[in-house]
Design a protein around this motif. Structure first.
Motif, PDB file in Angstrom:
ATOM      1  N   PRO A  73      -6.332 -38.509 -30.092  1.00  0.00           N
ATOM      2  CA  PRO A  73      -5.302 -39.480 -29.706  1.00  0.00           C
ATOM      3  C   PRO A  73      -4.658 -40.167 -30.909  1.00  0.00           C
ATOM      4  CG  PRO A  73      -7.488 -40.395 -29.349  1.00  0.00           C
ATOM      5  CD  PRO A  73      -7.693 -39.006 -29.868  1.00  0.00           C
ATOM      6  N   CYS A  74      -3.539 -40.851 -30.664  1.00  0.00           N
ATOM      7  CA  CYS A  74      -2.868 -41.611 -31.719  1.00  0.00           C
ATOM      8  C   CYS A  74      -2.805 -43.087 -31.329  1.00  0.00           C
ATOM      9  CB  CYS A  74      -1.471 -41.030 -31.995  1.00  0.00           C
ATOM     10  SG  CYS A  74      -0.190 -41.533 -30.819  1.00  0.00           S
ATOM     11  N   TYR A  75      -2.220 -43.905 -32.205  1.00  0.00           N
ATOM     12  CA  TYR A  75      -2.117 -45.350 -31.958  1.00  0.00           C
ATOM     13  C   TYR A  75      -1.306 -45.640 -30.696  1.00  0.00           C
ATOM     14  CZ  TYR A  75      -1.138 -50.275 -32.998  1.00  0.00           C
ATOM     15  OH  TYR A  75      -1.024 -51.643 -32.937  1.00  0.00           O
ATOM     16  N   ARG A  76      -0.255 -44.815 -30.478  1.00  0.00           N
ATOM     17  CA  ARG A  76       0.615 -45.011 -29.321  1.00  0.00           C
ATOM     18  C   ARG A  76      -0.103 -44.639 -28.011  1.00  0.00           C
ATOM     19  NH1 ARG A  76       2.801 -45.318 -25.411  1.00  0.00           N
ATOM     20  NH2 ARG A  76       4.988 -45.507 -24.837  1.00  0.00           N
ATOM     21  N   CYS A  77      -1.114 -43.776 -28.094  1.00  0.00           N
ATOM     22  CA  CYS A  77      -1.924 -43.457 -26.904  1.00  0.00           C
ATOM     23  C   CYS A  77      -2.717 -44.689 -26.464  1.00  0.00           C
ATOM     24  CB  CYS A  77      -2.912 -42.332 -27.197  1.00  0.00           C
ATOM     25  SG  CYS A  77      -2.182 -40.731 -27.526  1.00  0.00           S
ATOM     26  N   LEU A  78      -3.029 -45.549 -27.447  1.00  0.00           N
ATOM     27  CA  LEU A  78      -3.875 -46.718 -27.210  1.00  0.00           C
ATOM     28  C   LEU A  78      -3.051 -47.922 -26.778  1.00  0.00           C
ATOM     29  CD1 LEU A  78      -6.928 -47.306 -27.581  1.00  0.00           C
ATOM     30  CD2 LEU A  78      -6.437 -47.916 -29.959  1.00  0.00           C
ATOM     31  N   ASP A 104       1.124 -38.895 -21.383  1.00  0.00           N
ATOM     32  CA  ASP A 104       2.525 -39.314 -21.420  1.00  0.00           C
ATOM     33  C   ASP A 104       2.953 -39.879 -22.778  1.00  0.00           C
ATOM     34  OD1 ASP A 104       2.889 -38.652 -18.714  1.00  0.00           O
ATOM     35  OD2 ASP A 104       2.035 -40.576 -18.090  1.00  0.00           O
ATOM     36  N   CYS A 105       2.088 -39.796 -23.780  1.00  0.00           N
ATOM     37  CA  CYS A 105       2.420 -40.381 -25.082  1.00  0.00           C
ATOM     38  C   CYS A 105       3.588 -39.637 -25.709  1.00  0.00           C
ATOM     39  CB  CYS A 105       1.217 -40.336 -26.025  1.00  0.00           C
ATOM     40  SG  CYS A 105       1.636 -40.827 -27.710  1.00  0.00           S
ATOM     41  N   PRO A 106       4.711 -40.333 -25.961  1.00  0.00           N
ATOM     42  CA  PRO A 106       5.891 -39.658 -26.512  1.00  0.00           C
ATOM     43  C   PRO A 106       5.667 -39.132 -27.932  1.00  0.00           C
ATOM     44  CG  PRO A 106       6.240 -42.041 -26.431  1.00  0.00           C
ATOM     45  CD  PRO A 106       4.943 -41.781 -25.725  1.00  0.00           C
ATOM     46  N   VAL A 107       4.762 -39.750 -28.671  1.00  0.00           N
ATOM     47  CA  VAL A 107       4.492 -39.280 -30.034  1.00  0.00           C
ATOM     48  C   VAL A 107       3.681 -37.987 -29.992  1.00  0.00           C
ATOM     49  CG1 VAL A 107       3.386 -39.862 -32.240  1.00  0.00           C
ATOM     50  CG2 VAL A 107       4.594 -41.629 -30.953  1.00  0.00           C
ATOM     51  N   CYS A 108       2.623 -37.978 -29.186  1.00  0.00           N
ATOM     52  CA  CYS A 108       1.773 -36.785 -29.116  1.00  0.00           C
ATOM     53  C   CYS A 108       2.464 -35.599 -28.468  1.00  0.00           C
ATOM     54  CB  CYS A 108       0.467 -37.113 -28.383  1.00  0.00           C
ATOM     55  SG  CYS A 108      -0.625 -38.136 -29.393  1.00  0.00           S
ATOM     56  N   GLN A 109       3.421 -35.890 -27.587  1.00  0.00           N
ATOM     57  CA  GLN A 109       4.143 -34.804 -26.929  1.00  0.00           C
ATOM     58  C   GLN A 109       4.941 -33.960 -27.925  1.00  0.00           C
ATOM     59  OE1 GLN A 109       6.256 -36.772 -23.777  1.00  0.00           O
ATOM     60  NE2 GLN A 109       4.585 -36.489 -22.322  1.00  0.00           N
TER      61      GLN A 109
HETATM   62 ZN   LIG Z   1      -0.353 -40.356 -28.842  1.00  0.00          ZN
END
Ligand SMILES: [Zn+2]
Length: 250
Positions: free
Chosen positions: A169-174, A241-246
């Motif tokens: 995961p990334c920060y935006r997932c959190l 749904d994380c736009p960064v990870c997508q």
């Molecule tokens: Zn993410």
């Protein structure tokens, strides 16, 4: 490494997890430190002492007397100076072998993307949510590990986001980007040694990732409650749904 460096880093080299090769890896590493305040101070000083070869210091702020309660890279003589200039002087006094680059302009999505090509890891020590999201996106897209820390009042947290690990995961997932009240130490207060503890933990995680030993906090959030002196570590997963990870390439 010359004789002086072998002596300087001997207590690292004695550790089987680091050894000569690990120390050499640190000496060849480049780390961007975003923010040279309460967290950035111990991160910068410990990474310099530990022999991280190049430190890129980013902060647009100047040292204020109210910073000296906790921002230990600065002192009375540096009040009014750029924080990066003050921190650079302290780093040089500890370890003149470290190459230092200073960034005083505000970090944006554009200059962050350019910076990613020149570093191996980022320590986010900022107190600004907008910047945290921009740093996260830049790291995830450039596949650079990010060691994130935060401290407020008497609580702190640390996590590591490593886009080289599939499905991590990334920060935006959190955290959601919208609806954040930007709590800052300047508004709410913070106990002096708390930032030292959280920053030291960030420096340790950075060294683990750079050398490649132990289990860095990837997919885990370490929460520290100073009043109770309690550490909790919670696991979390990638948000579908994380736009960064997508847009990440695993
Ligand atoms: Zn993410």
């Amino acid at each position: 490494m010359n004789d002086e460096q072998l002596l300087r880093y001997s207590r690292h080299i004695m550790l089987p997890e680091i050894d000569y090769e690990g120390q050499q890896r640190l000496n060849e590493s480049r780390v961007l430190i975003v923010g040279l305040g309460g967290l950035g101070s111990p991160v910068a000083l410990y990474l310099a002492a530990a022999g991280v070869g190049e430190l890129v210091l980013a902060d647009f702020d100047q040292v204020d007397l109210s910073n000296l309660q906790r921002q230990i890279a600065h002192d009375m003589a540096s009040v009014g100076q750029d924080k990066v200039t003050s921190a650079a002087a302290r780093i040089r006094a500890i370890n003149p072998d470290i190459k230092i680059r200073q960034i005083t302009e505000k970090l944006t999505r554009d200059n962050l993307a350019a910076e990613m090509a020149q570093i191996d890891l980022v320590c986010d020590c900022s107190d600004n949510f907008e910047l945290r999201f921009a740093v996260n996106a830049a790291c995830m897209h450039a596949r650079k590990p990010l060691v994130s820390g935060a401290a407020i009042r008497m609580e702190g947290q640390v996590s590591v986001f490593d886009p080289r690990q599939p499905n991590s995961p990334c920060y935006r997932c959190l955290y959601r980007e919208e609806g954040h009240e930007a709590l800052r130490c300047s508004d709410t207060g913070v106990l002096a040694p708390l930032v030292g503890m959280i920053g030291s933990l960030q420096a340790a995680e950075a060294i683990k990732v750079l050398v490649g030993f132990g289990e860095p906090l990837v997919g885990r959030l370490a929460l520290f409650d100073l009043k109770r002196t309690e550490f909790r570590t919670i696991r979390f997963h990638r948000d579908a749904d994380c736009p960064v990870c997508q847009t990440r390439v695993d």
